[in-house]
Design an enzyme around this catalytic site. Structure first.
Site, PDB file in Angstrom:
ATOM      1  N   SER A   7     -91.534 -54.560  22.235  1.00 18.10           N
ATOM      2  CA  SER A   7     -91.040 -55.044  23.524  1.00 18.10           C
ATOM      3  C   SER A   7     -90.821 -53.855  24.450  1.00 18.10           C
ATOM      4  CB  SER A   7     -89.719 -55.788  23.323  1.00 18.10           C
ATOM      5  OG  SER A   7     -89.047 -55.874  24.561  1.00 18.10           O
ATOM      6  N   HIS A  32     -94.944 -57.289  23.881  1.00 19.68           N
ATOM      7  CA  HIS A  32     -93.973 -58.266  24.383  1.00 19.68           C
ATOM      8  C   HIS A  32     -93.403 -57.766  25.707  1.00 19.68           C
ATOM      9  CE1 HIS A  32     -91.005 -61.509  23.686  1.00 19.68           C
ATOM     10  NE2 HIS A  32     -90.110 -60.680  24.187  1.00 19.68           N
ATOM     11  N   ASP A  34     -90.755 -58.538  28.686  1.00 21.86           N
ATOM     12  CA  ASP A  34     -89.556 -59.306  29.031  1.00 21.86           C
ATOM     13  C   ASP A  34     -89.362 -59.374  30.539  1.00 21.86           C
ATOM     14  OD1 ASP A  34     -88.389 -60.005  26.482  1.00 21.86           O
ATOM     15  OD2 ASP A  34     -88.050 -57.867  26.189  1.00 21.86           O
ATOM     16  N   MET A  36     -87.007 -60.810  33.527  1.00 21.62           N
ATOM     17  CA  MET A  36     -85.654 -61.341  33.781  1.00 21.62           C
ATOM     18  C   MET A  36     -85.388 -61.410  35.278  1.00 21.62           C
ATOM     19  SD  MET A  36     -83.611 -59.005  31.059  1.00 21.62           S
ATOM     20  CE  MET A  36     -84.175 -58.806  29.371  1.00 21.62           C
ATOM     21  N   HIS A  65     -92.516 -62.999  28.045  1.00 21.55           N
ATOM     22  CA  HIS A  65     -91.304 -63.764  27.735  1.00 21.55           C
ATOM     23  C   HIS A  65     -90.514 -63.948  29.025  1.00 21.55           C
ATOM     24  CE1 HIS A  65     -87.202 -63.712  25.375  1.00 21.55           C
ATOM     25  NE2 HIS A  65     -87.434 -64.876  25.940  1.00 21.55           N
ATOM     26  N   MET A  67     -87.557 -64.961  31.026  1.00 22.91           N
ATOM     27  CA  MET A  67     -86.135 -65.328  30.983  1.00 22.91           C
ATOM     28  C   MET A  67     -85.728 -65.564  32.425  1.00 22.91           C
ATOM     29  SD  MET A  67     -84.993 -62.577  28.119  1.00 22.91           S
ATOM     30  CE  MET A  67     -86.507 -61.681  28.339  1.00 22.91           C
ATOM     31  N   MET A 135     -84.532 -66.673  19.596  1.00 23.81           N
ATOM     32  CA  MET A 135     -83.795 -65.467  19.992  1.00 23.81           C
ATOM     33  C   MET A 135     -82.754 -65.141  18.927  1.00 23.81           C
ATOM     34  SD  MET A 135     -84.999 -64.380  22.893  1.00 23.81           S
ATOM     35  CE  MET A 135     -83.830 -63.039  22.980  1.00 23.81           C
ATOM     36  N   GLY A 140     -81.177 -60.985  27.487  1.00 24.34           N
ATOM     37  CA  GLY A 140     -80.731 -60.212  28.651  1.00 24.34           C
ATOM     38  C   GLY A 140     -80.810 -58.710  28.458  1.00 24.34           C
ATOM     39  N   PHE A 141     -80.559 -58.266  27.232  1.00 23.91           N
ATOM     40  CA  PHE A 141     -80.506 -56.815  27.021  1.00 23.91           C
ATOM     41  C   PHE A 141     -81.126 -56.424  25.682  1.00 23.91           C
ATOM     42  CE2 PHE A 141     -77.194 -58.006  29.914  1.00 23.91           C
ATOM     43  CZ  PHE A 141     -77.273 -57.033  30.912  1.00 23.91           C
ATOM     44  N   GLY A 143     -81.253 -53.625  22.434  1.00 23.87           N
ATOM     45  CA  GLY A 143     -80.267 -52.833  21.705  1.00 23.87           C
ATOM     46  C   GLY A 143     -79.060 -53.593  21.189  1.00 23.87           C
ATOM     47  N   ASP A 173     -86.888 -62.545  18.056  1.00 20.06           N
ATOM     48  CA  ASP A 173     -86.750 -61.501  19.082  1.00 20.06           C
ATOM     49  C   ASP A 173     -85.287 -61.078  19.239  1.00 20.06           C
ATOM     50  OD1 ASP A 173     -86.896 -59.920  21.360  1.00 20.06           O
ATOM     51  OD2 ASP A 173     -87.452 -61.554  22.709  1.00 20.06           O
ATOM     52  N   GLY A 174     -85.038 -59.787  18.974  1.00 21.36           N
ATOM     53  CA  GLY A 174     -83.718 -59.226  19.247  1.00 21.36           C
ATOM     54  C   GLY A 174     -83.058 -58.606  18.029  1.00 21.36           C
ATOM     55  N   GLY A 175     -82.734 -57.327  18.144  1.00 20.94           N
ATOM     56  CA  GLY A 175     -81.961 -56.653  17.095  1.00 20.94           C
ATOM     57  C   GLY A 175     -82.716 -56.379  15.805  1.00 20.94           C
ATOM     58  N   GLY A 195     -87.852 -53.972  20.151  1.00 22.30           N
ATOM     59  CA  GLY A 195     -87.731 -53.148  21.351  1.00 22.30           C
ATOM     60  C   GLY A 195     -87.207 -51.763  21.054  1.00 22.30           C
ATOM     61  N   SER A 196     -85.867 -51.631  21.007  1.00 21.18           N
ATOM     62  CA  SER A 196     -85.282 -50.286  20.910  1.00 21.18           C
ATOM     63  C   SER A 196     -85.619 -49.560  19.613  1.00 21.18           C
ATOM     64  CB  SER A 196     -83.770 -50.362  21.113  1.00 21.18           C
ATOM     65  OG  SER A 196     -83.210 -51.364  20.319  1.00 21.18           O
TER      66      SER A 196
HETATM   67  C1  DX5 Z   1     -83.790 -59.469  24.971  1.00 19.59           C
HETATM   68  C2  DX5 Z   1     -85.300 -59.388  24.957  1.00 19.59           C
HETATM   69  C3  DX5 Z   1     -85.866 -58.662  23.790  1.00 19.59           C
HETATM   70  C4  DX5 Z   1     -85.468 -57.216  23.697  1.00 19.59           C
HETATM   71  C5  DX5 Z   1     -85.466 -56.824  22.258  1.00 19.59           C
HETATM   72  O1  DX5 Z   1     -83.385 -60.353  25.948  1.00 19.59           O
HETATM   73  O2  DX5 Z   1     -85.880 -60.670  24.968  1.00 19.59           O
HETATM   74  O3  DX5 Z   1     -87.284 -58.773  23.765  1.00 19.59           O
HETATM   75  O4  DX5 Z   1     -86.320 -56.352  24.376  1.00 19.59           O
HETATM   76  O5  DX5 Z   1     -84.960 -55.550  22.173  1.00 19.59           O
HETATM   77  P1  DX5 Z   1     -84.245 -55.024  20.850  1.00 19.59           P
HETATM   78  O6  DX5 Z   1     -85.300 -54.973  19.763  1.00 19.59           O
HETATM   79  O7  DX5 Z   1     -83.753 -53.693  21.245  1.00 19.59           O
HETATM   80  O8  DX5 Z   1     -83.153 -55.988  20.516  1.00 19.59           O
HETATM   81 ZN    ZN Z   2     -88.065 -60.875  24.613  1.00 16.77          ZN
END
Ligand code: DX5
Ligand code: ZN
Length: 217
Positions: A7, A32, A34, A36, A65, A67, A135, A140-141, A143, A173-175, A195-196
């Protein structure tokens, strides 16, 4: 085998093209993206011009994606900009069937996303889509910490898919990082969005390769 879609939300946007090249060289399975709007989620990220611009430097599958509120309004713009798949939030639309049809009219893969607290959509919706994005953080964020309770949802969805002979991919998706990606794979997810754990690493290419190795154990 679990596919990995980096991402770009956590990428260095001043050198986005180079960072995408690195994950592409590590055989990432898709990218991916994102989007927003500051309304559906409490953050603003990137939009149509960025998708159009990175399309010129990558052949990866572009997994957009959304949002955003009122996704119907922007489906064609993202399709024209170079998206291969478009995922919208079921919570953001009054008529998901209309949004599904708009994406199909653009010949793009259809994805539906659900927040951690949202129930799995009805079978009448699941039969019409290519991807269900669960999710594992509140959108939204980047990390944030992976919400473990989501594992049960993945397993439940897997069962519904099997019992009803449905064919959508399950994306999470996420964490997700090297400590929990194996568990995500074992629950039965098809695609992990990361992502991170990739873009905040010093060596992005090795980060993708390591996640691929761990998830195939
Ligand atoms: C959050 C996004 C994710 C995000 C994942 O709203 O949809 O795609 O980038 O990032 P990490 O892997 O850092 O949780
Ligand atoms: Zn995403």
């Amino acid at each position: 085998m679990l596919k990995i879609f980096p991402s770009i939300l956590s990428a260095d946007f001043s050198r986005l093209g180079e960072e995408i090249k690195l994950v592409e060289e590590a055989n990432a399975d898709g990218l991916h993206i994102d989007v927003m709007d500051g309304k559906f989620v409490n953050n603003i990220s990137i939009g149509i011009p960025v998708v159009k611009s990175i399309r010129k430097c990558s052949n990866l599958f572009f997994d957009v994606h959304l949002m955003i509120e009122d996704p119907d309004k922007y489906i064609k713009n993202f399709a024209d900009a170079g998206a291969d798949g478009i995922t919208f939030h079921i919570e953001a639309t009054k008529d998901p069937f209309n949004t599904i049809n708009l994406i199909k009219e653009c010949n793009k893969k259809v994805g539906i996303s659900i927040k951690p607290e949202t129930e799995i959509p009805d079978k009448s919706i699941l039969k019409d889509i290519d991807l269900l994005l669960i999710m594992s953080v509140n959108p939204g964020f980047g990390g944030q910490k992976y919400i473990e309770a989501v594992n049960e949802k993945i397993e439940k969805l897997l069962k519904i898919r099997y019992e009803n002979d449905l064919h959508f991919d399950i994306q999470v998706d996420g964490g997700i990082n090297k400590d929990n990606i194996l568990a995500v794979a074992k629950c039965g997810a098809d695609i992990a969005v990361v992502g991170s754990a990739i873009f905040s690493a010093d060596d992005k290419k090795s980060a993708v390769l390591e996640l691929k190795n761990i998830s195939s154990l």
